[in-house]
Motif scaffolding. Sequence first.
Motif, PDB file in Angstrom:
ATOM      1  N   LEU A 242      -7.182   4.115   1.902  1.00 59.39           N
ATOM      2  CA  LEU A 242      -6.448   3.063   2.600  1.00 59.39           C
ATOM      3  C   LEU A 242      -5.633   3.674   3.731  1.00 59.39           C
ATOM      4  O   LEU A 242      -4.892   4.641   3.495  1.00 59.39           O
ATOM      5  CB  LEU A 242      -5.515   2.329   1.635  1.00 59.39           C
ATOM      6  CG  LEU A 242      -6.086   1.234   0.743  1.00 59.39           C
ATOM      7  CD1 LEU A 242      -4.985   0.660  -0.130  1.00 59.39           C
ATOM      8  CD2 LEU A 242      -6.732   0.129   1.564  1.00 59.39           C
ATOM      9  N   PRO A 243      -5.738   3.170   4.947  1.00 53.06           N
ATOM     10  CA  PRO A 243      -4.862   3.664   6.025  1.00 53.06           C
ATOM     11  C   PRO A 243      -3.400   3.490   5.643  1.00 53.06           C
ATOM     12  O   PRO A 243      -3.040   2.523   4.948  1.00 53.06           O
ATOM     13  CB  PRO A 243      -5.238   2.768   7.207  1.00 53.06           C
ATOM     14  CG  PRO A 243      -6.603   2.261   6.892  1.00 53.06           C
ATOM     15  CD  PRO A 243      -6.661   2.124   5.399  1.00 53.06           C
ATOM     16  N   ASP A 244      -2.575   4.405   6.054  1.00 60.42           N
ATOM     17  CA  ASP A 244      -1.153   4.360   5.674  1.00 60.42           C
ATOM     18  C   ASP A 244      -0.494   3.020   5.994  1.00 60.42           C
ATOM     19  O   ASP A 244       0.238   2.480   5.148  1.00 60.42           O
ATOM     20  CB  ASP A 244      -0.394   5.502   6.351  1.00 60.42           C
ATOM     21  CG  ASP A 244      -0.723   6.852   5.728  1.00 60.42           C
ATOM     22  OD1 ASP A 244      -1.224   6.859   4.581  1.00 60.42           O
ATOM     23  OD2 ASP A 244      -0.477   7.886   6.373  1.00 60.42           O
ATOM     24  N   PRO A 245      -0.720   2.432   7.190  1.00 56.88           N
ATOM     25  CA  PRO A 245      -0.086   1.131   7.459  1.00 56.88           C
ATOM     26  C   PRO A 245      -0.535   0.041   6.478  1.00 56.88           C
ATOM     27  O   PRO A 245       0.283  -0.778   6.042  1.00 56.88           O
ATOM     28  CB  PRO A 245      -0.537   0.808   8.891  1.00 56.88           C
ATOM     29  CG  PRO A 245      -0.842   2.126   9.500  1.00 56.88           C
ATOM     30  CD  PRO A 245      -1.410   2.948   8.381  1.00 56.88           C
ATOM     31  N   VAL A 246      -1.835   0.044   6.120  1.00 54.78           N
ATOM     32  CA  VAL A 246      -2.344  -0.950   5.166  1.00 54.78           C
ATOM     33  C   VAL A 246      -1.758  -0.707   3.786  1.00 54.78           C
ATOM     34  O   VAL A 246      -1.343  -1.644   3.088  1.00 54.78           O
ATOM     35  CB  VAL A 246      -3.885  -0.906   5.108  1.00 54.78           C
ATOM     36  CG1 VAL A 246      -4.409  -1.862   4.028  1.00 54.78           C
ATOM     37  CG2 VAL A 246      -4.491  -1.245   6.456  1.00 54.78           C
ATOM     38  N   ASN A 247      -1.698   0.548   3.383  1.00 53.55           N
ATOM     39  CA  ASN A 247      -1.143   0.897   2.080  1.00 53.55           C
ATOM     40  C   ASN A 247       0.323   0.480   1.977  1.00 53.55           C
ATOM     41  O   ASN A 247       0.758  -0.087   0.967  1.00 53.55           O
ATOM     42  CB  ASN A 247      -1.289   2.399   1.847  1.00 53.55           C
ATOM     43  CG  ASN A 247      -1.173   2.766   0.369  1.00 53.55           C
ATOM     44  OD1 ASN A 247      -1.737   2.097  -0.494  1.00 53.55           O
ATOM     45  ND2 ASN A 247      -0.428   3.807   0.080  1.00 53.55           N
ATOM     46  N   GLU A 248       1.077   0.740   3.038  1.00 58.36           N
ATOM     47  CA  GLU A 248       2.497   0.383   3.031  1.00 58.36           C
ATOM     48  C   GLU A 248       2.690  -1.128   3.088  1.00 58.36           C
ATOM     49  O   GLU A 248       3.573  -1.685   2.429  1.00 58.36           O
ATOM     50  CB  GLU A 248       3.205   1.062   4.201  1.00 58.36           C
ATOM     51  CG  GLU A 248       3.305   2.580   4.045  1.00 58.36           C
ATOM     52  CD  GLU A 248       3.919   3.250   5.257  1.00 58.36           C
ATOM     53  OE1 GLU A 248       4.461   2.525   6.120  1.00 58.36           O
ATOM     54  OE2 GLU A 248       3.845   4.490   5.351  1.00 58.36           O
ATOM     55  N   PHE A 249       1.837  -1.808   3.879  1.00 57.82           N
ATOM     56  CA  PHE A 249       1.928  -3.263   3.977  1.00 57.82           C
ATOM     57  C   PHE A 249       1.671  -3.916   2.617  1.00 57.82           C
ATOM     58  O   PHE A 249       2.434  -4.788   2.177  1.00 57.82           O
ATOM     59  CB  PHE A 249       0.919  -3.777   5.007  1.00 57.82           C
ATOM     60  CG  PHE A 249       0.744  -5.266   5.001  1.00 57.82           C
ATOM     61  CD1 PHE A 249       1.709  -6.090   5.574  1.00 57.82           C
ATOM     62  CD2 PHE A 249      -0.377  -5.861   4.424  1.00 57.82           C
ATOM     63  CE1 PHE A 249       1.556  -7.472   5.563  1.00 57.82           C
ATOM     64  CE2 PHE A 249      -0.528  -7.236   4.410  1.00 57.82           C
ATOM     65  CZ  PHE A 249       0.427  -8.042   4.985  1.00 57.82           C
TER      66      PHE A 249
END
Length: 309
Positions: free
Chosen positions: A187-194
């Motif tokens: 998962l890309p970091d922005p997607v994971n954090e979102f």
Amino acid sequence: MLAIFLKTLPFFALIGLGYWAGRSRFFSAEATACLTKFVFFFALSAMLFRFSANLSLAEVWDSRLVIAYLWGTGFVYGIVSFVGFLRGLDVATNAVEAQSAVIGNTGFLGVPMLTLLLGPEAIGPVLLVLAIDLVVFSSLFVILIAGARDGQISLRLLRSIGLGLIGNPMIVAISLGFLWSGLALPLPDPVNEFTAILGGAATPGALFAIGASLATKSAERLQIAGWLSFCKLVLHPLFVACGALLLFGVEPYKAGVIIATAALPVAGNVYMLAQHYRVAPQRVSAAILVSTALSIVSVSLIIGWVTGV
């Protein structure tokens, strides 16, 4: 036992807070519906997607576990159906009672609570139980009611069931998560954090929504509610335990997780289905209210037993 009870208490305290908000009209029925929709379609879906995207289906799938849960759940379903037959219930009402006896609040209560109490490794077995409940037993419920009304199982009915499954955000979130995982893409970091931020709202939001929705439930038909609560809180985990530990040799930790999941109170989606098909919603309402109140103690006992505390 006391240690487990104190750990589960904050979860039920959130349910109690929601119940007070709904009962006092501080939180209206419309506000409860909106909060439930937010949790169901957004927060809980984000949590389930993130969980499944960070797992592989091979890690989660366990044939013994699936068979054990199906055996235990099917056995209790059969007991309740047989008792309903002896009581002279029609097929639709019998299906509603059987569904109440085996479908627990896994999505709104089980996912957030059991993964915190039993550890992150619990998410795999919990997801399997959730998928079985949604795909197998919810479909069986619709088939029994629609089949009893129409006198036959039609292609239109099967198509409706398929569309209902595809449109369920929990099934979609889990499926997309495993698809992503199957592609071996992190998962890309922005997607994971979102998804982490949005999914973080699932636990308090879901528990508060459970309590607020309970405030609208009636306590009619207490004798039937007591019987269904006994089946859900006692018989269901008991037969799942027999299947997992004695018959099918499920690994002890996973067995403990599905036993604890089976001990959860009656799910709110059973009431939604009963209300949609206009079949005995009052008795489901009472069963949800009674089983949730009793589960404050019973769930602690079951979790204490499976964890050896």
